[in-house]
Enzyme design. Structure first.
Site, PDB file in Angstrom:
ATOM      1  N   ARG A  77       0.788  -1.089  -0.137  1.00  0.00           N
ATOM      2  CA  ARG A  77      -0.117  -0.028   0.028  1.00  0.00           C
ATOM      3  C   ARG A  77       1.002   1.219  -0.016  1.00  0.00           C
ATOM      4  O   ARG A  77       1.690   1.486   1.174  1.00  0.00           O
ATOM      5  CB  ARG A  77      -0.852  -0.032   1.469  1.00  0.00           C
ATOM      6  CG  ARG A  77      -1.902   1.071   1.452  1.00  0.00           C
ATOM      7  CD  ARG A  77      -2.749   1.306   2.627  1.00  0.00           C
ATOM      8  NE  ARG A  77      -3.074   2.639   2.627  1.00  0.00           N
ATOM      9  CZ  ARG A  77      -3.326   3.306   3.603  1.00  0.00           C
ATOM     10  NH1 ARG A  77      -2.750   2.921   4.822  1.00  0.00           N
ATOM     11  NH2 ARG A  77      -3.642   4.750   3.586  1.00  0.00           N
ATOM     12  N   HIS A 121      -2.717  10.714   0.481  1.00  0.00           N
ATOM     13  CA  HIS A 121      -2.360  10.627   1.786  1.00  0.00           C
ATOM     14  C   HIS A 121      -1.522  12.150   2.171  1.00  0.00           C
ATOM     15  O   HIS A 121      -0.238  12.063   2.556  1.00  0.00           O
ATOM     16  CB  HIS A 121      -1.451   9.655   2.169  1.00  0.00           C
ATOM     17  CG  HIS A 121      -1.061   8.962   3.246  1.00  0.00           C
ATOM     18  ND1 HIS A 121      -1.192   7.688   3.586  1.00  0.00           N
ATOM     19  CD2 HIS A 121      -0.589   9.630   4.367  1.00  0.00           C
ATOM     20  CE1 HIS A 121      -0.768   7.315   4.884  1.00  0.00           C
ATOM     21  NE2 HIS A 121      -0.408   8.713   5.496  1.00  0.00           N
ATOM     22  N   GLU A 166      -7.110   8.545   6.260  1.00  0.00           N
ATOM     23  CA  GLU A 166      -7.466   9.415   7.364  1.00  0.00           C
ATOM     24  C   GLU A 166      -7.987  10.629   7.303  1.00  0.00           C
ATOM     25  O   GLU A 166      -7.213  11.610   7.913  1.00  0.00           O
ATOM     26  CB  GLU A 166      -6.195   9.296   8.478  1.00  0.00           C
ATOM     27  CG  GLU A 166      -5.770   7.883   8.891  1.00  0.00           C
ATOM     28  CD  GLU A 166      -4.571   7.701   9.713  1.00  0.00           C
ATOM     29  OE1 GLU A 166      -3.675   8.822  10.037  1.00  0.00           O
ATOM     30  OE2 GLU A 166      -4.101   6.710  10.008  1.00  0.00           O
ATOM     31  N   ASN A 293      -7.091   1.817  10.238  1.00  0.00           N
ATOM     32  CA  ASN A 293      -5.638   2.023  10.727  1.00  0.00           C
ATOM     33  C   ASN A 293      -6.014   1.764  12.256  1.00  0.00           C
ATOM     34  O   ASN A 293      -7.187   2.625  12.968  1.00  0.00           O
ATOM     35  CB  ASN A 293      -5.482   3.226  10.577  1.00  0.00           C
ATOM     36  CG  ASN A 293      -5.142   3.125   8.960  1.00  0.00           C
ATOM     37  OD1 ASN A 293      -5.145   2.239   8.195  1.00  0.00           O
ATOM     38  ND2 ASN A 293      -4.448   4.669   8.507  1.00  0.00           N
ATOM     39  N   TYR A 295      -3.812   1.745  16.055  1.00  0.00           N
ATOM     40  CA  TYR A 295      -2.612   1.872  16.679  1.00  0.00           C
ATOM     41  C   TYR A 295      -2.949   1.761  18.223  1.00  0.00           C
ATOM     42  O   TYR A 295      -1.970   1.012  18.981  1.00  0.00           O
ATOM     43  CB  TYR A 295      -1.865   3.217  16.458  1.00  0.00           C
ATOM     44  CG  TYR A 295      -1.380   3.201  15.325  1.00  0.00           C
ATOM     45  CD1 TYR A 295      -0.268   2.877  14.749  1.00  0.00           C
ATOM     46  CD2 TYR A 295      -2.043   3.705  13.944  1.00  0.00           C
ATOM     47  CE1 TYR A 295       0.278   2.627  13.372  1.00  0.00           C
ATOM     48  CE2 TYR A 295      -1.721   3.746  12.745  1.00  0.00           C
ATOM     49  CZ  TYR A 295      -0.388   3.286  12.548  1.00  0.00           C
ATOM     50  OH  TYR A 295       0.095   3.541  11.151  1.00  0.00           O
ATOM     51  N   GLU A 351      -3.402  -0.169   8.346  1.00  0.00           N
ATOM     52  CA  GLU A 351      -2.331   0.219   9.164  1.00  0.00           C
ATOM     53  C   GLU A 351      -2.269  -0.428  10.372  1.00  0.00           C
ATOM     54  O   GLU A 351      -3.356  -0.330  11.130  1.00  0.00           O
ATOM     55  CB  GLU A 351      -2.121   1.522   9.117  1.00  0.00           C
ATOM     56  CG  GLU A 351      -1.633   2.404   7.984  1.00  0.00           C
ATOM     57  CD  GLU A 351      -1.483   4.166   8.318  1.00  0.00           C
ATOM     58  OE1 GLU A 351      -1.323   4.471   9.479  1.00  0.00           O
ATOM     59  OE2 GLU A 351      -1.757   4.594   7.022  1.00  0.00           O
TER      60      GLU A 351
HETATM   61  O1  IFM Z   1       2.700   7.675   9.860  1.00  0.00           O
HETATM   62  C1  IFM Z   1       1.135   7.779   9.888  1.00  0.00           C
HETATM   63  C2  IFM Z   1       0.650   7.524   8.714  1.00  0.00           C
HETATM   64  O2  IFM Z   1       0.932   8.489   7.779  1.00  0.00           O
HETATM   65  C3  IFM Z   1      -0.994   7.556   8.868  1.00  0.00           C
HETATM   66  N1  IFM Z   1      -1.198   6.730  10.106  1.00  0.00           N
HETATM   67  C4  IFM Z   1      -0.556   6.725  11.198  1.00  0.00           C
HETATM   68  C5  IFM Z   1       0.977   6.633  11.152  1.00  0.00           C
HETATM   69  C6  IFM Z   1       1.641   6.619  12.422  1.00  0.00           C
HETATM   70  O3  IFM Z   1       1.393   7.829  13.027  1.00  0.00           O
END
Ligand code: IFM
Length: 446
Positions: A77, A121, A166, A293, A295, A351
């Site tokens: 990606r 992006h 995002e 995404n 985290y 992500e």
């Molecule tokens: O680096 C970023 C990415 O560009 C978008 N999602 C989160 C990642 C980590 O912060």
């Protein structure tokens, strides 16, 4: 030894983005992007870092694809830089920009790696920012024009497309918090941007259907797993508001149900365009997949003095180098939530990954056991979601390479491949070797 096996054909991938890895932002006739001007403005990015060199992927893309091949990744990606393709944002097409991405796509296909292209992006052409950027309603047509150029040039070979990465971060971090380009702090502008992003996305999908008949298109959202600090109604409602405002519902509710989610409507009615509802029919253009995404998780409580009433409660949990709490089960709940609330045809984890303070050891390797633990725990939660019927088709690690982490510059390393920024030497970290094994086994060993 038992295995958490994934379905046959599951797409194991890695992800990157243009401004974060390419470098040479003005090469071969490219126009400036808002991240070029923003990062060159003193004080905006840690240590004054810019994307001028980054990972020099603009010149080293072949080597980077070879690394992907070595890892055995099935999908890559990456994003396309709008001002490399259209230096002024609209109008004149820069053939050298097209050629750059065309070579990458061809090489990926030769290597049996499926390209997933993100159209946007975050590197908006600066020329468009001068016209108001994402705050100008016309941006939807500018984005549609740019999308058309990409579909016409690459749609024969690229079958998986992502309109926006995002959009919440674009709107809120860029136009309300002022931490990302273009660095504004205005809640009215921010919500107009939310709405224009949705309009732009939908126009792009519509054009896609005309041009790429046999492809799939989706959109990618950032998500945190919000838990209330107590069972008090006000805390539960605050967690729900944070979810609806920050996560996938902000955009999927309009796309699938034709309006913003309830608590967002209550909060943002004044900030959204007065006549926003007239666009909702157009926004409901059918998509093929949703990209998630994920985290981190957050505990929140109600505090009338905090913006939006949301106050974050720090927990005694392991944290990554970003200071983000590690909450793997949040990935499960987010995936399950998307399925239960909107039931999309397909879902991808587009992500997932972690920044840690990596060092090259005396043996020349990078022993990042913390990242292995992080990835293992999260992939396990993705597997659990699959068992519960979530139509998960793939998983992408963020990121292939250490790279330019936006306002944090190069201070945060997310790669499964280490980049020595002095020499541009790449070293596959232990996590990269570990991930290669997951791909080879199509699953996790317990
Ligand atoms: O680096 C970023 C990415 O560009 C978008 N999602 C989160 C990642 C980590 O912060």
């Amino acid at each position: 030894m038992s295995m958490k096996k994934f379905p046959e054909g599951f797409l194991w991938g890695v992800a990157t983005a243009s401004y974060q890895i390419e470098g040479s932002p003005l090469a071969d006739g490219a126009g400036m992007s808002i991240w070029h001007t923003f990062s060159h403005t003193p004080g905006n990015v840690k240590n004054g870092d810019t994307g001028d060199i980054a990972c020099d992927h603009y010149n080293r893309w072949k080597e980077d694809i070879e690394i992907m091949k070595e890892l055995g990744v099935k999908a890559y990606r990456f994003s396309i830089s709008w001002p490399r393709i259209l230096p002024e944002g609209t109008g004149r097409v820069n053939q050298k920009g097209i050629d750059f991405y065309s070579r990458i796509i061809d090489t990926l296909l030769e290597q049996g790696i499926t390209p997933f292209v993100t159209i946007y992006h975050w590197d908006l052409p600066f020329e468009l920012q001068l016209k108001g950027g994402w705050a100008n309603r016309e941006v939807a047509d500018w984005f549609a024009e740019y999308s058309r150029v990409l579909f016409e040039n690459f749609g024969d070979r690229v079958k998986h497309w992502i309109t926006l990465n995002e959009p919440w971060v674009v709107a809120i971090v860029g136009h309300l918090y002022g931490v990302h380009a273009p660095g504004m702090k205005d809640i009215y502008v921010a919500f107009h941007v939310v709405h224009n992003l949705l309009r732009a996305h939908a126009k792009s999908v519509k054009i896609f259907r005309e041009i790429v008949k046999d492809g799939k298109i989706g959109i990618v959202f950032n998500n945190g797993y919000f838990e209330p600090a107590s069972e008090k109604e006000e805390d539960v409602r605050t967690a729900e508001f944070a979810h609806q405002f920050t996560n996938y519902p902000l955009f999927l509710n309009p796309i699938y149900k034709g309006d913003y989610p309830e608590l967002v409507r209550e909060f943002a009615r004044e900030f959204l365009p007065k006549d926003y509802k007239k666009d909702m029919e157009e926004i409901q253009e059918r998509i093929n997949f949703v990209g998630i995404n994920y985290y981190s998780g957050h505990m929140v409580k109600y505090d009338p003095k905090s913006p939006g009433g949301v106050s974050f409660v720090e927990r005694d949990l392991p944290k990554t180098e970003m200071g983000w709490e590690v909450v793997p089960e949040g990935l499960y709940y987010i995936l399950k939530g998307v399925k239960d609330e909107y039931n999309p045809e397909e879902i991808y984890v587009t992500e997932n990954g972690a920044a840690y303070n990596d060092v090259v050891s005396e043996d020349g390797k990078v022993h990042d056991q913390n990242r292995i633990d992080y990835l293992k725990a999260h992939i396990g939660q993705a597997w659990k979601a699959l068992q519960d019927g979530v139509p998960l088709r793939g998983y992408f690690v963020w990121s292939l390479l250490d790279n330019f982490e936006w306002a944090e510059g190069y201070s945060k390393r997310f790669g499964i491949v280490y980049v020595d920024y002095q020499t541009q030497k790449r070293i596959i970290k232990d996590s990269g070797h570990w991930y290669a094994n997951v791909i080879k086994n199509n699953g996790l060993e317990d």
